[in-house]
Write an enzyme that holds these catalytic residues in place. Structure first.
Site, PDB file in Angstrom:
ATOM      1  N   SER A 105     -11.449 -11.513 -10.526  1.00  0.00           N
ATOM      2  CA  SER A 105     -10.912 -12.776 -10.004  1.00  0.00           C
ATOM      3  C   SER A 105     -11.897 -13.514  -9.101  1.00  0.00           C
ATOM      4  O   SER A 105     -11.808 -14.730  -8.954  1.00  0.00           O
ATOM      5  CB  SER A 105      -9.581 -12.561  -9.276  1.00  0.00           C
ATOM      6  OG  SER A 105      -9.760 -11.904  -8.046  1.00  0.00           O
ATOM      7  N   THR A 121      -8.791  -5.935 -11.525  1.00  0.00           N
ATOM      8  CA  THR A 121      -8.887  -4.488 -11.357  1.00  0.00           C
ATOM      9  C   THR A 121      -7.974  -3.728 -12.308  1.00  0.00           C
ATOM     10  O   THR A 121      -8.330  -2.648 -12.779  1.00  0.00           O
ATOM     11  CB  THR A 121      -8.574  -4.104  -9.896  1.00  0.00           C
ATOM     12  OG1 THR A 121      -9.563  -4.699  -9.055  1.00  0.00           O
ATOM     13  CG2 THR A 121      -8.583  -2.595  -9.684  1.00  0.00           C
ATOM     14  N   THR A 162      -6.661  -9.340  -7.580  1.00  0.00           N
ATOM     15  CA  THR A 162      -5.945  -9.652  -6.336  1.00  0.00           C
ATOM     16  C   THR A 162      -6.712 -10.552  -5.376  1.00  0.00           C
ATOM     17  O   THR A 162      -6.106 -11.215  -4.541  1.00  0.00           O
ATOM     18  CB  THR A 162      -5.546  -8.355  -5.597  1.00  0.00           C
ATOM     19  OG1 THR A 162      -6.726  -7.617  -5.259  1.00  0.00           O
ATOM     20  CG2 THR A 162      -4.623  -7.508  -6.453  1.00  0.00           C
ATOM     21  N   ASP A 163      -8.046 -10.589  -5.492  1.00  0.00           N
ATOM     22  CA  ASP A 163      -8.820 -11.353  -4.508  1.00  0.00           C
ATOM     23  C   ASP A 163      -8.536 -12.846  -4.517  1.00  0.00           C
ATOM     24  O   ASP A 163      -8.552 -13.486  -3.467  1.00  0.00           O
ATOM     25  CB  ASP A 163     -10.321 -11.109  -4.683  1.00  0.00           C
ATOM     26  CG  ASP A 163     -10.728  -9.725  -4.199  1.00  0.00           C
ATOM     27  OD1 ASP A 163     -10.260  -9.315  -3.116  1.00  0.00           O
ATOM     28  OD2 ASP A 163     -11.493  -9.056  -4.906  1.00  0.00           O
TER      29      ASP A 163
END
EC number: 3.5.1.1
Length: 161
Positions: A54, A12, A83-84
């Site tokens: 990700s 992101t 972040t995932d």
């Protein structure tokens, strides 16, 4: 070597959105511009590994990230990452010894005015300089042991486990 290596993988932090339906692509990394704007004086080197969300990262991608970190002459490494699946990559990086590796991302793209990207990147850059060797995640004002953390999607934040 006192320099910091920054490996960019996408996520992101580097997303570009094109319409209200959230069509996006991972654009050129904004990391260098953010660090220049912040007037960072510690030498750093940026290496783009990939431009992926990700959720699209494969085991081969994670192996490439681990290999790049292990082969780098720098002992301090910041990795921009979505972040995932950041915690999965952190666990894979645990096999790299003798280096301080900090994963960082953003919950809103750096190109957005109200993004957390600048703060998170600055924090990760600082953590890379002062933390002991190991794998760390720096997000939203907190630093986590990269092998003892998970993303809690209900609150959209990382929590220690």
């Amino acid at each position: 070597m006192d320099d910091v290596l920054i490996l960019t993988t996408g996520g992101t932090i580097d997303k570009l959105y094109f319409d209200a339906l959230s069509t996006y692509q991972i654009g050129d990394s904004v990391v260098d511009r953010l660090l220049q704007t912040a007037r960072v004086k510690l030498p750093y080197r940026i290496s783009e590994l990939m431009r992926k969300d990700s959720l699209e990262l494969t085991d081969a991608d994670r192996a490439a990230i681990v290999a790049a970190a292990a082969a780098a002459p720098e002992r301090r490494i910041v990795i921009t990452h979505g972040t995932d699946t950041m915690t999965e990559t952190a666990r894979a990086l645990a096999e790299v010894s003798g280096k301080t590796i900090v994963l960082v991302g953003a919950l809103a793209p750096a190109r957005f005015a109200e993004s957390d990207a600048t703060f998170n990147l600055g924090m990760a850059f600082a953590v890379a300089q002062v933390a002991v060797p190991g794998v760390w995640i720096a997000m939203n004002g907190r630093v986590f042991d990269g092998t003892k953390v998970r993303k809690d999607r209900t609150v959209n934040a990382f929590v220690a486990v």
